[in-house]
Write an enzyme that holds these catalytic residues in place. Sequence first.
Site, PDB file in Angstrom:
ATOM      1  N   ASP A  58      33.628 -37.278 -23.316  1.00 21.35           N
ATOM      2  CA  ASP A  58      32.519 -37.126 -22.706  1.00 21.35           C
ATOM      3  C   ASP A  58      32.073 -35.683 -22.388  1.00 21.35           C
ATOM      4  OD1 ASP A  58      30.677 -38.564 -20.296  1.00 21.35           O
ATOM      5  OD2 ASP A  58      30.951 -36.746 -19.657  1.00 21.35           O
ATOM      6  N   TYR A  63      27.209 -28.396 -20.306  1.00 23.67           N
ATOM      7  CA  TYR A  63      28.640 -28.128 -20.371  1.00 23.67           C
ATOM      8  C   TYR A  63      28.786 -27.083 -21.284  1.00 23.67           C
ATOM      9  CZ  TYR A  63      29.851 -32.845 -18.367  1.00 23.67           C
ATOM     10  OH  TYR A  63      29.760 -33.635 -17.393  1.00 23.67           O
ATOM     11  N   LYS A  92      24.915 -35.860 -22.746  1.00 19.71           N
ATOM     12  CA  LYS A  92      23.694 -36.055 -21.748  1.00 19.71           C
ATOM     13  C   LYS A  92      22.586 -35.037 -21.713  1.00 19.71           C
ATOM     14  CE  LYS A  92      27.681 -37.077 -18.866  1.00 19.71           C
ATOM     15  NZ  LYS A  92      29.043 -35.929 -19.007  1.00 19.71           N
ATOM     16  N   LEU A 207      39.839 -38.535 -10.061  1.00 18.08           N
ATOM     17  CA  LEU A 207      41.184 -37.856  -9.535  1.00 18.08           C
ATOM     18  C   LEU A 207      40.422 -36.809  -8.356  1.00 18.08           C
ATOM     19  CD1 LEU A 207      43.061 -36.722 -12.460  1.00 18.08           C
ATOM     20  CD2 LEU A 207      43.272 -38.742 -11.362  1.00 18.08           C
TER      21      LEU A 207
HETATM   22  P1  A2P Z   1      44.987 -30.110 -15.250  1.00 18.25           P
HETATM   23  O1  A2P Z   1      43.866 -29.401 -16.027  1.00 18.25           O
HETATM   24  O2  A2P Z   1      45.629 -28.635 -15.050  1.00 18.25           O
HETATM   25  O3  A2P Z   1      45.829 -31.137 -15.517  1.00 18.25           O
HETATM   26  P2  A2P Z   1      39.107 -34.737 -11.903  1.00 18.25           P
HETATM   27  O4  A2P Z   1      38.927 -35.244 -13.358  1.00 18.25           O
HETATM   28  O5  A2P Z   1      39.145 -35.783 -11.067  1.00 18.25           O
HETATM   29  O6  A2P Z   1      37.647 -33.842 -11.838  1.00 18.25           O
HETATM   30  O7  A2P Z   1      40.331 -34.035 -11.777  1.00 18.25           O
HETATM   31  C1  A2P Z   1      40.578 -32.791 -12.797  1.00 18.25           C
HETATM   32  C2  A2P Z   1      41.695 -32.139 -11.984  1.00 18.25           C
HETATM   33  O8  A2P Z   1      42.739 -32.913 -11.870  1.00 18.25           O
HETATM   34  C3  A2P Z   1      42.118 -30.972 -12.835  1.00 18.25           C
HETATM   35  O9  A2P Z   1      42.370 -29.698 -11.898  1.00 18.25           O
HETATM   36  C4  A2P Z   1      43.267 -31.183 -13.318  1.00 18.25           C
HETATM   37  O10 A2P Z   1      44.288 -30.308 -13.680  1.00 18.25           O
HETATM   38  C5  A2P Z   1      43.896 -32.352 -12.536  1.00 18.25           C
HETATM   39  N1  A2P Z   1      44.742 -33.339 -13.074  1.00 18.25           N
HETATM   40  C6  A2P Z   1      44.372 -34.176 -14.082  1.00 18.25           C
HETATM   41  N2  A2P Z   1      45.293 -35.077 -14.476  1.00 18.25           N
HETATM   42  C7  A2P Z   1      46.282 -34.927 -13.351  1.00 18.25           C
HETATM   43  C8  A2P Z   1      47.388 -35.514 -13.265  1.00 18.25           C
HETATM   44  N3  A2P Z   1      47.958 -36.670 -14.008  1.00 18.25           N
HETATM   45  N4  A2P Z   1      48.146 -35.247 -12.045  1.00 18.25           N
HETATM   46  C9  A2P Z   1      47.693 -34.286 -11.518  1.00 18.25           C
HETATM   47  N5  A2P Z   1      46.597 -33.385 -11.507  1.00 18.25           N
HETATM   48  C10 A2P Z   1      45.887 -33.948 -12.593  1.00 18.25           C
END
Ligand code: A2P
Length: 295
Positions: A58, A63, A92, A207
């Site tokens: 995506d 971006y 997008k 997340l």
């Molecule tokens: P990182 O890139 O160091 O893995 P969202 O998609 O909700 O915006 O969240 C993105 C954030 O969540 C990023 O800071 C990413 O950091 C972190 N993140 C992604 N996958 C995981 C995971 N499985 N466990 C913990 N943090 C994660």
Amino acid sequence: MILSPSRVNRGTMGSMTTLTLNDGTEIPQIGLGTWKLLGEEGVRVIREAISLGYRHFDTASAYGNEETVGRAVAEAVAAGDVTREELFITTKAWQNEQGKDGIPRAFRSSLDRLGLEYVDLYLVHWPAPDQGKYVESFEAVARLQGLGLAQSVGVANFYGDVLREVVDEVGVVPAVNQVELHPGFSQAPLRALHEELGVTTVAWSPLGRGILLANPVLDTVARAVGRSTAQVALRWAMQLGCVVIPKSTNPRRLAQNLAAADFTLSRDQMEAISGLDGQAGFGRIFEDPRTFGSN
Ligand code: A2P
């Protein structure tokens, strides 16, 4: 020559679970959000994701990384890791690209930057109600599908009123509405409207930017199912019927997020997580699309 998506033989999407959109297109239920993935690192992360089994990426003109995504795809295809038809690429149109003339121009520029002949999904990125162009913009996006240049078309960050308005005015139901959605902000009323209209919900920042992951309810469920809190948050959204597009630059977490497809939460676990909605410290993290404007 433009390769019309209607003539694309999509083949398999690996072992990836897919959902069927209202136009019959299959969308992989887990994708990689690419916001902030740029340059060499971006190419490395996207190629890593492809080798782990990601098939859905995506991006957006805003971006500033469509070239990065396009380069990673071209390199992966040239290396024989995947074929273009196995991939699902979304981009997008930004606010300054809206309007009946702006959209076809923006779409062509996105295709050029991506180095692709078609995209799988093209979205109006935000309604930007202060501009008042979201109806003509979605109409122009829908026309691109009619011309065979975008396999599926939809919107992002559309709240109920503007979603109903475009359906009524344009007479085309967007295939997806991509919105902020995570255990702190479950978007229950909007999801009910999506179900009524036949719109698939795509959850961005599923997340909650990682902020939610220390929550004790998520932690209790994660321990019970032997998974991480991130996997539980993703699985919860998937069982609500959403597509999820988490971001990660870390190979271990990329793999972990993909494995959210491999287990099931019980009804009680689902309800416990849904109960987090709007609790103190939770709720919407990012901009409110009712007021997020053109700048
Ligand atoms: P990182 O890139 O160091 O893995 P969202 O998609 O909700 O915006 O969240 C993105 C954030 O969540 C990023 O800071 C990413 O950091 C972190 N993140 C992604 N996958 C995981 C995971 N499985 N466990 C913990 N943090 C994660």
